[in-house]
Enzyme design. Structure first.
Site, PDB file in Angstrom:
ATOM      1  N   PRO A   2       0.874  -1.169  -0.106  1.00 53.53           N
ATOM      2  CA  PRO A   2       0.071  -0.084   0.025  1.00 53.53           C
ATOM      3  C   PRO A   2       0.930   1.267   0.087  1.00 53.53           C
ATOM      4  O   PRO A   2       1.084   1.923   1.034  1.00 53.53           O
ATOM      5  CB  PRO A   2      -0.855  -0.120   1.351  1.00 53.53           C
ATOM      6  N   GLU A   3       1.226   1.809  -1.228  1.00 55.11           N
ATOM      7  CA  GLU A   3       1.477   3.252  -1.232  1.00 55.11           C
ATOM      8  C   GLU A   3       0.351   3.740  -1.867  1.00 55.11           C
ATOM      9  O   GLU A   3      -0.493   3.356  -2.201  1.00 55.11           O
ATOM     10  CB  GLU A   3       2.940   3.282  -1.835  1.00 55.11           C
ATOM     11  N   LYS A  52      -2.772   7.893   1.766  1.00 48.54           N
ATOM     12  CA  LYS A  52      -2.723   6.709   1.950  1.00 48.54           C
ATOM     13  C   LYS A  52      -4.150   6.144   2.851  1.00 48.54           C
ATOM     14  O   LYS A  52      -4.225   5.278   3.372  1.00 48.54           O
ATOM     15  CB  LYS A  52      -1.552   6.029   2.731  1.00 48.54           C
ATOM     16  N   ARG A 258      13.554   2.897   8.221  1.00 51.49           N
ATOM     17  CA  ARG A 258      13.518   2.167   7.114  1.00 51.49           C
ATOM     18  C   ARG A 258      14.638   1.789   6.299  1.00 51.49           C
ATOM     19  O   ARG A 258      15.419   2.869   6.290  1.00 51.49           O
ATOM     20  CB  ARG A 258      12.098   2.576   6.254  1.00 51.49           C
TER      21      ARG A 258
END
Length: 271
Positions: A2-3, A52, A258
């Site tokens: 999901p981007e 998002k 990340r």
DNA sequence: GCTGCATGATGAA
DNA sequence: TCATCCTGCAGCA
């Protein structure tokens, strides 16, 4: 996966397959039992995507807010509908399709004030229909007052809404900017490049249903469709492999909790 | 069967 | 900066 591109795609497809219908809504997992009971039998009127976030509008002024987080996932079934898995938070059953949702960070009924709060936290969405030069101005402003690395800033949804870990790495590669460059030192021209690449790539991803940033000609393919799974991205998860443009080994590091990847040669600058 | 990892975000320290 | 919450699946024994 999901981007922002995935979210906008879901909004469009869910409205197409379920919009205008009264849906049977339930929460097989039970964690959204109360909300599901409230929506059960109502007509789904609209689905909006912002960054998002997804907002499902139902008759009677109910709004369902969904955020997929890292693990969230929708599954659509048509002809044969399997039993929902244990983790199915939400089930929406329409005339011709059933949609299951599992693993979301958020699946909740919200009021107008809460929606405003969510929207106010978000920077411009490159996929928003009405976004124009104004979005660029906002991003410039948002970056100019931050000293954090541009690679960290792009993941911050209040800077730009919808960019995730894949696009931040790929867009910085395409822009030729080192991820460690302080956000406020990225020039206005470079910000324009970032903004335009982000819009272009997210739109492309939304249309294709997957992230493909590589120019097919650079890897000897005729079209994006012909790219193999391993050929679709320039730097994401390609640590140690040769840069598709210059051959130098792709580097990896951590930024904003990340992993980020970049080409030390094509993206020089800081460090 | 178990482990570790993943395209996300938050709140505490 | 870290811990925490969300779930599924690949890779391994």
């Amino acid at each position: 996966m999901p981007e922002g591109h995935t979210i906008h795609r879901y909004a469009r497809r869910h409205l197409e397959t379920l919009g205008g219908q009264r849906l049977a809504v339930s929460s097989p997992q039970g964690r959204f039992a109360d909300g599901a009971a409230r929506l059960d039998g109502r007509r789904l009127e609209e689905v909006d995507a912002v960054g998002k976030h997804l907002f499902y509008r139902w008759e009677g002024d109910e709004t369902l807010h969904v955020h997929l987080g890292l693990f969230g996932r929708f599954r659509t079934h048509r002809a044969t509908v399997p039993e929902p898995s244990d983790g199915t938070r939400l089930a929406m059953v329409g005339d011709e399709a059933t949609v299951y949702l599992s693993g979301p960070t958020a699946c909740e009924l919200i009021g107008p004030d809460e929606e405003v709060t969510i929207r106010e936290r978000l920077g411009p969405d490159p996929l928003a229909a009405g976004v124009n030069g104004d979005g660029l101005a906002q991003v410039r402003h948002n970056l100019s007052r931050r000293r954090i690395p541009i690679g960290a800033a792009l993941l911050n949804q209040s800077v730009v809404a919808g960019v995730g870990n894949v696009y931040r790495a790929e867009v910085l590669f395409l822009a030729g900017i080192h991820p460690a460059t302080p956000a406020n030192e990225v020039t206005p021209d470079e910000v324009r490049t970032i903004w335009e690449l982000t819009r272009q790539q997210l739109r492309r991803g939304e249309r294709a249903g997957r992230i493909v940033t590589v120019d097919p000609h650079e890897v000897g393919a005729r079209s994006r469709r012909d790219l193999s799974r391993d050929e679709r991205l320039y730097v994401y998860k390609r640590s140690g492999e040769p840069c598709r443009r210059c051959g130098m080994a792709i580097a990896a590091g951590e930024m904003a909790n990340r992993t980020i990847w970049w080409c030390p040669s094509c993206q020089d600058g800081a460090n």
